[in-house]
Design an enzyme around this catalytic site. Structure first.
Site, mmCIF file in Angstrom:
data_model
loop_
_atom_site.group_PDB
_atom_site.id
_atom_site.type_symbol
_atom_site.label_atom_id
_atom_site.label_comp_id
_atom_site.label_asym_id
_atom_site.label_seq_id
_atom_site.Cartn_x
_atom_site.Cartn_y
_atom_site.Cartn_z
ATOM 1 C CE LYS A 115 -3.988 -1.914 2.402
ATOM 2 N NZ LYS A 115 -5.036 -1.541 1.462
ATOM 3 C CD GLU B 146 -10.363 -6.894 9.534
ATOM 4 O OE1 GLU B 146 -10.973 -7.272 8.532
ATOM 5 O OE2 GLU B 146 -9.668 -7.641 10.228
ATOM 6 C CG ASP C 182 -6.548 -12.985 9.823
ATOM 7 O OD1 ASP C 182 -6.238 -13.448 8.710
ATOM 8 O OD2 ASP C 182 -7.395 -12.074 9.958
ATOM 9 C CG HIS D 285 -1.527 -7.526 7.885
ATOM 10 N ND1 HIS D 285 -1.006 -7.899 6.682
ATOM 11 C CD2 HIS D 285 -2.842 -7.838 7.837
ATOM 12 C CE1 HIS D 285 -1.960 -8.432 5.952
ATOM 13 N NE2 HIS D 285 -3.085 -8.403 6.627
ATOM 14 C CE LYS E 188 -11.882 -0.624 5.619
ATOM 15 N NZ LYS E 188 -11.429 -2.007 5.556
#
Ligand SMILES: NC(=O)c1ccc[n+]([C@@H]2O[C@H](COP(=O)([O-])OP(=O)(O)OC[C@H]3O[C@@H](n4cnc5c(N)ncnc54)[C@H](OP(=O)(O)O)[C@@H]3O)[C@@H](O)[C@H]2O)c1
Length: 506
Positions: free
Chosen positions: A204, A238, A257, A262, A367
């Site tokens: 990103k 999220e 996850d 990340h 989020k």
């Protein structure tokens, strides 16, 4: 109230920013082409790169999976989903002529021999030479079998003057042992320079900008250490629940996850030492050094460092949503965490004593993915009155989602006769300035076509991250302390209150 000053001085892309498409011809082979990732991300990204004239002149795409399809049907399914996504279809016909489909039975050697024949045939038709990029868009339990059979069918070996590369999507293993086993299987067939362990998050723009911002601006260099930074807060929140992914999530939970990849990757970008040169291996070595310096969790005092959570029924946007244990496919007694806050220390000279707070959760109120660099306050002897220092000390925020922006918060004098302060935000926002900016999967694909491994995870980093988290995950899974550290929070809330206690308990 905070005043915001927008920086709008954006220079047009000059020659230095011009990007030339990869020159090497290539066949892109997607294994798992009937799946969600291929249909929603990989092929739309390839099509957009094609629209932007960023693919090599000679290329083709071969989709493979168990589903019985032929190339025309494969093309029309993709056309439909890409149209639905609102893409410019003006060059679809031209693109789709380069798309092929071949059925592949993942556990059958003969199927891989047939794949080798298809690769040779399509490479010949489209003059892609022998260069091949394999994309494993498959459930992780198939990785080992598929990699082994690619090797046995001679598809991993690089013919003279050509390259073969493989993209492996996260999750890369499920603990240290399985990651090491997968690495061993990969390295039986491929060399490290051929392997792209990707986490698209890292591609990103705002994530990449962390390094640009840190290393291309000399004014930050002297400030970037324990001397001036009080703590660093990295959060990825999220609003979504687990959607239809109970099977995966029940086994993974938030630690596998989000944290193994990340969250620790974001931490490494903030914490790494400046590389001597901005080159792939020097950057990757600096990142690995951060993972090596992570202080192992003291499991006996785990509640001082970690709070886990699981969402219960709650209201989101005025609608009642089910709790995690009520989601379809989830064990009604599940202890799988959907939220975690952890306090992590990087034991090196630069960061000794500075807490890094990592937080991620599902079904949260908002989020948001951001990194806050909280600077220490000025000396209290300078401004004695609390009123004067009404607003907080300097803070640099990298917002990654939903907005992509960088904000520097500082104090300025409030106009008027009294010396008192007000908060000001200096903000750079990517919105409207994306220009030819690439979406994360587009950047990943371009890098792999170019053989640039800067954003892909090197084996040592991958394993160091697992080595750091595996004892904690095992401890949770053996339920030794899970009930002690797993707290429930209603969907639509900011998470369990215990997470806040981790931060207070500096
Ligand atoms: N979807 C995303 O947004 C996303 C994001 C990040 C990472 N990933 C990772 O990317 C990989 C692919 O994700 P995905 O969402 O595309 O997966 P998926 O749709 O569940 O599966 C991809 C393909 O694998 C085959 N497959 C699925 N289950 C199988 C089974 N039990 N046995 C044999 N074949 C099976 C199916 O093709 P056939 O039945 O036709 O063979 C399916 O089309 C996974 O490792 C995932 O964790 C996905």
């Amino acid at each position: 109230m905070t005043d915001t000053v927008f920086s709008t001085t954006l220079l047009p892309a000059e020659d230095a920013c011009r990007f030339d498409p990869p020159t090497y011809p290539c066949l892109i082979v997607i294994l798992g082409a009937s799946g969600d990732l291929a249909g929603r991300k990989i092929i739309p990204s390839l099509y957009r790169l094609f629209l932007l004239h960023l693919l090599p002149r000679d290329f083709a795409v071969l989709g493979c999976s168990r589903t019985q399809l032929d190339s025309p049907l494969f093309r029309s399914r993709l056309q439909h989903s890409i149209e639905q996504a609102g893409a410019d279809m003006s060059r679809w016909q031209e693109f789709s002529e380069k798309l092929y489909y071949q059925q592949l039975l993942y556990e059958e050697r003969a199927s891989f021999d047939a794949l080798a024949d298809a690769i040779a045939r399509i490479s010949d038709t489209h003059k892609t030479g022998a260069n091949c990029l394999y994309y494993l868009a498959l459930p992780p339990f198939l990785f080992e079998t598929v990699i082994t059979l690619l090797g046995q069918a001679g598809l991993a070996a690089e013919p003279s003057g050509a390259w073969r590369r493989i993209i492996v999507e996260k999750p890369f293993g499920s603990d240290l042992q399985s990651a090491m086993r997968l690495d061993a299987i990969l390295s039986d067939c491929f060399q490290e320079r051929q392997i792209f362990r990707i986490d698209h998050y890292l591609a990103k723009e705002t994530v990449q900008n962390i390094l640009a911002f840190r290393f291309a601006n000399a004014i930050l260099r002297p400030l970037w250490s324990r001397k001036y930074i009080e703590y660093i807060d990295i959060c990825a929140l999220e609003t979504l629940g687990i959607e239809q992914r109970a099977g995966y999530y029940e086994k993974a939970g938030v630690l596998r996850d989000m944290f193994q990849n990340h969250m620790l990757q974001l931490l490494s970008l903030v914490a790494m030492e400046p590389p001597a040169q901005f080159q792939t291996e020097t950057v990757r070595t600096r990142k690995a050094a951060v993972f090596k310096a992570l202080r192992p969790f003291a499991l006996e005092n785990i509640t001082d460092h970690i709070a886990l959570g699981q969402y219960t029924e709650g209201a989101m946007d005025g609608h009642l949503v089910p709790g995690y244990r009520q989601e379809q496919g989830v064990d009604p007694q599940s202890l799988t965490p959907t939220f975690a806050t952890m306090k992590v220390f990087v034991d090196n000279r630069r960061w000794q004593g500075v807490p890094f707070y990592l937080t991620s959760g599902k079904r949260m109120r908002e989020k948001e993915t951001k990194i806050i660099v909280q600077f220490r306050d000025v000396s209290r002897s300078l401004f004695k009155s609390d009123k004067m220092l009404c607003c907080g000390p300097n803070r640099l925020t990298f917002s990654i989602q939903p907005q992509e922006k960088i904000t520097l918060s500082f104090r300025a004098k409030n106009p008027g006769p009294v010396m008192c302060f007000r908060p000001i935000d200096l903000e750079f926002c990517y919105a409207g300035d994306r220009g030819e900016g690439l979406e994360a999967y587009e950047k990943v694909l371009i890098d792999c076509l170019n053989g640039d491994q800067m954003l892909s995870l090197r084996q040592d980093s991958e394993e160091l991250c697992w080595a750091f988290l595996t004892p904690l995950i095992q401890d949770c899974e053996q339920c030794i302390r899970t009930e002690q550290i797993l707290h429930f929070y209603p969907a639509g809330s900011p998470g369990p209150a215990e997470a806040e206690k981790i931060r207070m308990n500096q």
